[in-house]
Write a protein that holds these residues in place. Structure first.
Motif, PDB file in Angstrom:
ATOM      1  N   UNK A 280       3.651  17.083  29.753  1.00  0.00           N
ATOM      2  CA  UNK A 280       4.565  16.029  30.208  1.00  0.00           C
ATOM      3  C   UNK A 280       4.015  15.407  31.481  1.00  0.00           C
ATOM      4  N   UNK A 281       4.330  14.150  31.663  1.00  0.00           N
ATOM      5  CA  UNK A 281       3.950  13.469  32.900  1.00  0.00           C
ATOM      6  C   UNK A 281       5.179  13.410  33.790  1.00  0.00           C
ATOM      7  N   UNK A 282       5.044  13.959  35.006  1.00  0.00           N
ATOM      8  CA  UNK A 282       6.203  14.036  35.896  1.00  0.00           C
ATOM      9  C   UNK A 282       5.854  13.526  37.287  1.00  0.00           C
ATOM     10  N   UNK A 283       6.901  13.122  37.975  1.00  0.00           N
ATOM     11  CA  UNK A 283       6.789  12.848  39.404  1.00  0.00           C
ATOM     12  C   UNK A 283       7.963  13.545  40.076  1.00  0.00           C
ATOM     13  N   UNK A 284       7.752  13.983  41.316  1.00  0.00           N
ATOM     14  CA  UNK A 284       8.815  14.754  41.953  1.00  0.00           C
ATOM     15  C   UNK A 284       8.891  14.434  43.436  1.00  0.00           C
ATOM     16  N   UNK A 285       9.991  14.856  44.029  1.00  0.00           N
ATOM     17  CA  UNK A 285      10.174  14.794  45.482  1.00  0.00           C
ATOM     18  C   UNK A 285      10.521  16.201  45.941  1.00  0.00           C
ATOM     19  N   UNK A 286       9.817  16.667  46.956  1.00  0.00           N
ATOM     20  CA  UNK A 286      10.034  18.003  47.508  1.00  0.00           C
ATOM     21  C   UNK A 286      10.557  17.884  48.934  1.00  0.00           C
ATOM     22  N   UNK A 336       4.867  10.579  44.368  1.00  0.00           N
ATOM     23  CA  UNK A 336       5.339  11.835  43.788  1.00  0.00           C
ATOM     24  C   UNK A 336       4.703  12.179  42.462  1.00  0.00           C
ATOM     25  N   UNK A 337       3.770  11.325  41.979  1.00  0.00           N
ATOM     26  CA  UNK A 337       3.185  11.516  40.646  1.00  0.00           C
ATOM     27  C   UNK A 337       2.281  12.751  40.604  1.00  0.00           C
ATOM     28  N   UNK A 338       2.564  13.664  39.656  1.00  0.00           N
ATOM     29  CA  UNK A 338       1.740  14.854  39.462  1.00  0.00           C
ATOM     30  C   UNK A 338       0.829  14.718  38.247  1.00  0.00           C
ATOM     31  N   UNK A 339       0.921  13.604  37.539  1.00  0.00           N
ATOM     32  CA  UNK A 339       0.114  13.427  36.346  1.00  0.00           C
ATOM     33  C   UNK A 339       0.633  14.276  35.196  1.00  0.00           C
ATOM     34  N   UNK A 340      -0.197  14.465  34.208  1.00  0.00           N
ATOM     35  CA  UNK A 340       0.174  15.266  33.042  1.00  0.00           C
ATOM     36  C   UNK A 340       0.052  16.750  33.392  1.00  0.00           C
ATOM     37  N   UNK A 341       1.087  17.529  33.066  1.00  0.00           N
ATOM     38  CA  UNK A 341       1.055  18.971  33.322  1.00  0.00           C
ATOM     39  C   UNK A 341       1.401  19.712  32.036  1.00  0.00           C
ATOM     40  N   UNK A 342       0.777  20.903  31.883  1.00  0.00           N
ATOM     41  CA  UNK A 342       1.028  21.728  30.711  1.00  0.00           C
ATOM     42  C   UNK A 342       1.797  22.975  31.115  1.00  0.00           C
ATOM     43  N   UNK A 371      10.777  25.047  48.261  1.00  0.00           N
ATOM     44  CA  UNK A 371      11.898  24.280  48.778  1.00  0.00           C
ATOM     45  C   UNK A 371      12.719  23.688  47.654  1.00  0.00           C
ATOM     46  N   UNK A 372      13.361  22.536  47.921  1.00  0.00           N
ATOM     47  CA  UNK A 372      14.214  21.882  46.934  1.00  0.00           C
ATOM     48  C   UNK A 372      13.497  20.670  46.330  1.00  0.00           C
ATOM     49  N   UNK A 373      13.567  20.569  44.997  1.00  0.00           N
ATOM     50  CA  UNK A 373      12.918  19.482  44.266  1.00  0.00           C
ATOM     51  C   UNK A 373      13.936  18.792  43.365  1.00  0.00           C
ATOM     52  N   UNK A 374      13.556  17.597  42.961  1.00  0.00           N
ATOM     53  CA  UNK A 374      14.081  17.007  41.731  1.00  0.00           C
ATOM     54  C   UNK A 374      12.937  16.180  41.160  1.00  0.00           C
ATOM     55  N   UNK A 375      12.934  16.004  39.854  1.00  0.00           N
ATOM     56  CA  UNK A 375      11.794  15.352  39.213  1.00  0.00           C
ATOM     57  C   UNK A 375      12.251  14.353  38.178  1.00  0.00           C
ATOM     58  N   UNK A 376      11.307  13.555  37.758  1.00  0.00           N
ATOM     59  CA  UNK A 376      11.560  12.547  36.741  1.00  0.00           C
ATOM     60  C   UNK A 376      10.423  12.625  35.720  1.00  0.00           C
TER      61      UNK A 376
END
Length: 650
Positions: A280-286, A336-342, A371-376
């Motif tokens: 999945x391709x995700x972006x997050x804020x920490x 916040x982009x983490x790219x594709x992750x498995x 810490x605390x995250x949320x992602x998209x």
């Protein structure tokens, strides 16, 4: 163990070469006399190590496989760019290191030292994270395996080495834990390190002396006769070869063709290599929370994360908020982009949210160890196997290399067999090829028309004259050769070797002349108590250094940690004896000395003490290892399989 690597993304500056280097013992390498004199009987085992005494007879032995010794020795040979003939020596050194490592592991077990899974996990997280988490992202299981196995070591062996290295570090700490240095010793050590000197120095150049030597022919011929043994084999052995060379264009039937059926068959046999995991391709804020933070700090971080999440759900720009607020340095500048992750790349809490959140949706706020995250989630790809059409172009060159290589090897074998019966000329004529003949060549010669003749020459110098033709690879093809004639190494005639004799004569005389001139200058300078005056009498140039410490260097003198360190022991005005570095010689006179201040000593006290402790600990552990291995050898606790060792060293 791979799961351990997937639970942390903190970075260090470790190098992958250091990780793989753990497989080769880098402690004390001392060839203990007699260690290769006994015998073990287990086939395929280079050596076996067990604890001495009664308990050792019933305890677990540490076996060292011959394959491990050879594999590490070959890697070291390549890394150090050493020739193949150095392999036996390298294998013996590697074996010695592995035996020492095994002895130390036995001692660690005897002392009940242990390494827990938590210890290993912490080591991988703190020391090696950067290798496997570039930019804050785990490289994935497949690349992790590839990085390790590309160094010639299996994943299981690598992970075992991490554990073993930790165990041996713990043993070293146990053995050297009582090492201390006194405060006075630390102060004196830094006083010497921080001491600076300025000096005059009279320079005599070996090159200038060499130019001044003009021996007569009679002197050179006398030198040549006196050193006859030196020149007995000065003209190296040379060999004359005949050979047939060919490349792929000469193959009977032409270049092997790759059919679609060949490609399909290869694809079917290697399906596992073309499997692509779900990702999945995700972006997050920490919003980070430091370990050990109090409840108030934790609550504030959570509240901030929840506020930002509500803004995103209300339509705010996710990337803009990430750049302005996220505490993840590896992704914030990318919005916040983490790219594709498995699966397996992230800590469990993050992975769960990544794969359960629908595309285009924003997750709830959740907590991890960071810490605390949320992602998209912006994209999802299901697990799949790449279709043949997608990988066909990568399979074809693999098969071409295999088929072409096999066809050329078979043709080389055929030619060698035909040449053994019909001679090179007959075999060449039957296939439209030509026989070529070299001049007399040395072992480092060049064979015309052959891309790489090093293997041919190497084999030629171990092949007897008139032996059956031999096939060798030549870089772009093969050659079949035989040795026609050999000129043995021999002494040259003086007239032919005169220039070499002149160089040797000067090389022998210059050091003697340099030492004599330096001694005369030093004696005269001390007598006059004036280096400049003594040098002027001999028309020798005098230069003056800057203020330098032991870590510095001076032009024409070199490092002050070398022979010129004598300057630090002289009083102001003192004149040194001869200082000969080979290329140059000097005599120096100290004109100024500057001791470190009490403030400088105090400022550098801790650093100096740590360096001294480390050095003394290494020295103590070196002595310990040497004595320990000797004790094991004397007790018969180290058994070498001579047959396996000899096979491995061939």
């Amino acid at each position: 163990m791979i799961r351990i690597l997937q639970k942390d993304n903190r970075l260090t500056k470790a190098l992958f070469a250091v990780i793989i280097g753990a497989a080769v013992v880098t402690m004390v390498i001392t060839l203990v006399p007699g260690i290769f004199d006994n015998d073990a009987t287990t086939s395929g085992i280079y050596a076996s190590v067990r604890r001495p005494g009664v308990f050792g007879r019933f305890g677990q032995a540490e076996d060292i496989p011959t394959t491990q010794v050879n594999a590490i020795a070959e890697r070291q040979l390549q890394a150090q760019r050493l020739p193949d003939f150095a392999l036996p020596f390298m294998a013996q050194r590697v074996a010695q290191g592995l035996i020492q490592r095994a002895v130390l592991k036995q001692e660690a077990a005897r002392l009940h030292l242990e390494v827990t899974e938590s210890d290993v996990r912490n080591e991988l997280r703190t020391r090696y994270a950067q290798i496997f988490f570039p930019g804050g992202n785990f490289i994935g299981e497949e690349k992790y395996k590839q990085l390790i196995t590309s160094q010639g070591i299996s994943v299981s062996d690598f992970e075992k080495d991490v554990r073993d290295s930790l165990l041996l570090d713990r043993l070293q700490s146990t053995i050297t834990g009582g090492v201390t240095v006194s405060d006075n010793a630390v102060r004196e050590a830094f006083r010497k390190q921080g001491l600076k000197v300025k000096f005059d120095y009279a320079l005599i150049s070996a090159d200038d002396l060499k130019k001044s030597l003009n021996p007569t022919d009679a002197e050179l011929e006398a030198f040549f006769k006196t050193n006859a043994a030196r020149y007995a084999t000065a003209v190296p052995e040379a060999r004359k070869l005949s050979y047939i060379a060919f490349d792929v264009s000469s193959l009977p039937g032409g270049r092997p063709q790759i059919s679609d059926a060949d490609i399909q068959s290869y694809y079917n046999q290697h399906l596992a290599e073309y499997k692509v995991d779900a990702q999945v391709k995700v972006r997050h804020i920490l919003i980070s929370v430091a370990p050990g933070s109090d409840a108030k700090t934790d609550a504030a971080a959570k509240a901030k994360a929840e506020s930002l999440q509500k803004q995103v759900k209300g339509g705010a720009d996710f990337a803009k908020l990430a750049k302005e607020n996220s505490d993840d340095p590896g992704s914030k500048e990318r919005g916040g982009d983490l790219g594709m992750v498995r699966k397996g790349q992230m800590v469990p809490e993050f992975e769960k949210q990544s794969f359960s959140t629908p595309v285009g949706q924003t997750s709830d706020v959740f907590k991890t160890q960071f810490g605390y995250h949320f992602l998209q989630v912006t994209e999802k790809q299901d697990e799949r196997t790449k279709p043949l059409a997608e990988v066909k172009d990568t399979i074809r060159p693999i098969l071409e290399q295999q088929k072409v290589g096999g066809a050329m090897q078979n043709f080389a074998n055929q030619l060698a067999a035909e040449a053994a019966k019909q001679g090179l000329a007959g075999a060449a004529a039957a296939h439209g090829l030509k026989v070529q003949t070299t001049d007399y060549l040395g072992a480092d010669g060049v064979i015309a028309g052959v891309p790489d003749g090093s293997s041919m020459l190497s084999k030629a110098f171990s092949t007897v004259k008139g032996a059956a033709p031999v096939s060798v690879a030549t870089g772009e093809g093969f050659a079949i050769f035989q040795v026609d004639d050999i000129h043995a190494a021999h002494a040259p005639a003086f007239a032919d070797w005169k220039s070499h004799v002149a160089d040797d004569y000067k090389a022998d005389k210059v050091p003697q002349l340099l030492n004599a001139k330096l001694k005369a200058l030093a004696d005269r300078a001390k007598l006059l108590n004036d280096l400049k005056k003594a040098a002027a009498e001999e028309k020798i140039t005098v230069k003056t250094s800057d203020l330098v410490d032991a870590a510095g260097s001076v032009p024409d003198v070199g490092s002050m940690s070398g022979p010129a360190s004598a300057a630090f022991d002289l009083p102001k005005g003192g004149v040194s004896g001869p200082i000969n570095s080979g290329a140059n010689g000097i005599v120096l006179a100290v004109v100024e000395k500057q001791e470190p201040t009490a403030e400088e000593i105090a400022k550098n006290f801790s650093r100096t003490r740590d360096a001294m402790l480390n050095q003394q600990r290494q020295e103590v552990f070196s002595v310990y290892v040497t004595k320990l291995v000797e004790d094991y050898e004397k007790a018969g606790a180290i058994k070498l399989n001579k047959q396996a060792a000899q096979t491995g060293l061939q």
